[in-house]
Design an enzyme around this catalytic site. Structure first.
Site, PDB file in Angstrom:
ATOM      1  N   ARG A 201       0.839  -1.198   0.000  1.00 11.87           N
ATOM      2  CA  ARG A 201       0.000   0.000   0.000  1.00 11.87           C
ATOM      3  C   ARG A 201       0.876   1.251   0.000  1.00 11.87           C
ATOM      4  NH1 ARG A 201      -2.632   3.145   4.313  1.00 11.87           N
ATOM      5  NH2 ARG A 201      -4.526   4.123   3.505  1.00 11.87           N
TER       6      ARG A 201
ATOM      7  N   SER B 223     -12.340  -3.189  -3.152  1.00 16.22           N
ATOM      8  CA  SER B 223     -12.888  -2.724  -1.885  1.00 16.22           C
ATOM      9  C   SER B 223     -14.373  -2.412  -2.052  1.00 16.22           C
ATOM     10  CB  SER B 223     -12.170  -1.452  -1.426  1.00 16.22           C
ATOM     11  OG  SER B 223     -10.832  -1.717  -1.115  1.00 16.22           O
TER      12      SER B 223
ATOM     13  N   LYS C 165      -6.637   5.003   7.795  1.00 11.05           N
ATOM     14  CA  LYS C 165      -6.837   5.699   6.531  1.00 11.05           C
ATOM     15  C   LYS C 165      -8.142   6.468   6.590  1.00 11.05           C
ATOM     16  CE  LYS C 165      -8.648   1.463   4.360  1.00 11.05           C
ATOM     17  NZ  LYS C 165      -8.561   0.580   3.180  1.00 11.05           N
TER      18      LYS C 165
END
Length: 222
Positions: free
Chosen positions: A40, A109, A138
């Site tokens: 990520r 997602s 996040k």
């Protein structure tokens, strides 16, 4: 490894790794039995991610662990990753599939049944569902933060591809996520901030396996 066999999935973020490198964290997570690693590293430049990705590819390939790249199909291709994970504002699943080919793993997602059904129809191999318990790792829209294991159950009933629950998941609540229908759980902080990432990974895996054993009626080792 098939996503249906993933029990633990590490999402990397060096800025949350308590001063340690992502390579260190991934190495320890592999020692603890991690099944998949997602590169990520938000807010870093592409060159840095690419070079880190090459190191992670070497580690994961040697251990038989799947390496997934967040968002970036180009980086996934450049480092020969196993696949890519896209969000609702990234390249569409179908486009990622066309670019990477039929053998790549493509994840998406989702936070609603509608999004999950669309991702499956477009060719996703697995879904990241969340955020389950809320997250500080996040930025997430309020309506998507803390959807609970109940949403996992709703989505599991609506699709046939594996689900990985993410967002605020710990060894203490992972079992509930697996019981709701997730194949496994994805975490950032639970492993990256742990004093012993290897042990944290093993505890997480044990929690998920406990739920899976209960479902199948098999005895656990606990």
């Amino acid at each position: 490894m098939e996503p249906s066999n993933w029990r633990t999935y590490l999402v990397t973020q060096e800025s949350l790794s308590s001063g340690r490198s992502t390579v260190e964290i991934v190495r320890e997570a592999i020692d603890g039995g991690i099944d998949a690693v997602q590169l990520r590293e938000k807010d870093t430049d592409t060159r840095w991610r690419y070079e880190l990705g090459l190191e992670l590819r070497e580690l994961t390939a040697a251990a038989g662990v799947d390496l997934i790249v967040n968002d970036r199909v180009d980086v996934a291709t450049a480092i020969d990753a196993d696949g890519v994970h896209v969000g609702q504002s990234d390249l569409p699943v179908a486009v990622a599939r066309d670019l990477l080919g039929p053998d790549a793993i493509v994840g998406c997602s989702t936070s609603t049944v509608e999004q999950a059904e669309r991702a499956e129809a477009d060719g996703a191999d697995y879904l990241g569902v969340g955020t389950i318990y809320g997250t500080t790792s996040k930025d997430v829209a309020v309506e998507k933060d803390g959807v609970g294991p109940e949403r996992v159950a709703e989505i599991a009933d609506a699709v046939s591809i594996p689900i990985v629950g993410i967002g605020g998941v710990t060894a203490d609540n992972a079992e509930l996520v697996a019981e709701a229908g997730a194949a496994g759980v994805a975490v950032i902080s639970e492993i990256t901030t742990a004093t012993d990432p290897s042990r944290a990974t093993a505890r997480l895996a044990a929690a998920v396996e406990s739920a899976k054993s209960t479902e199948s009626g098999e005895p656990t080792n606990e």
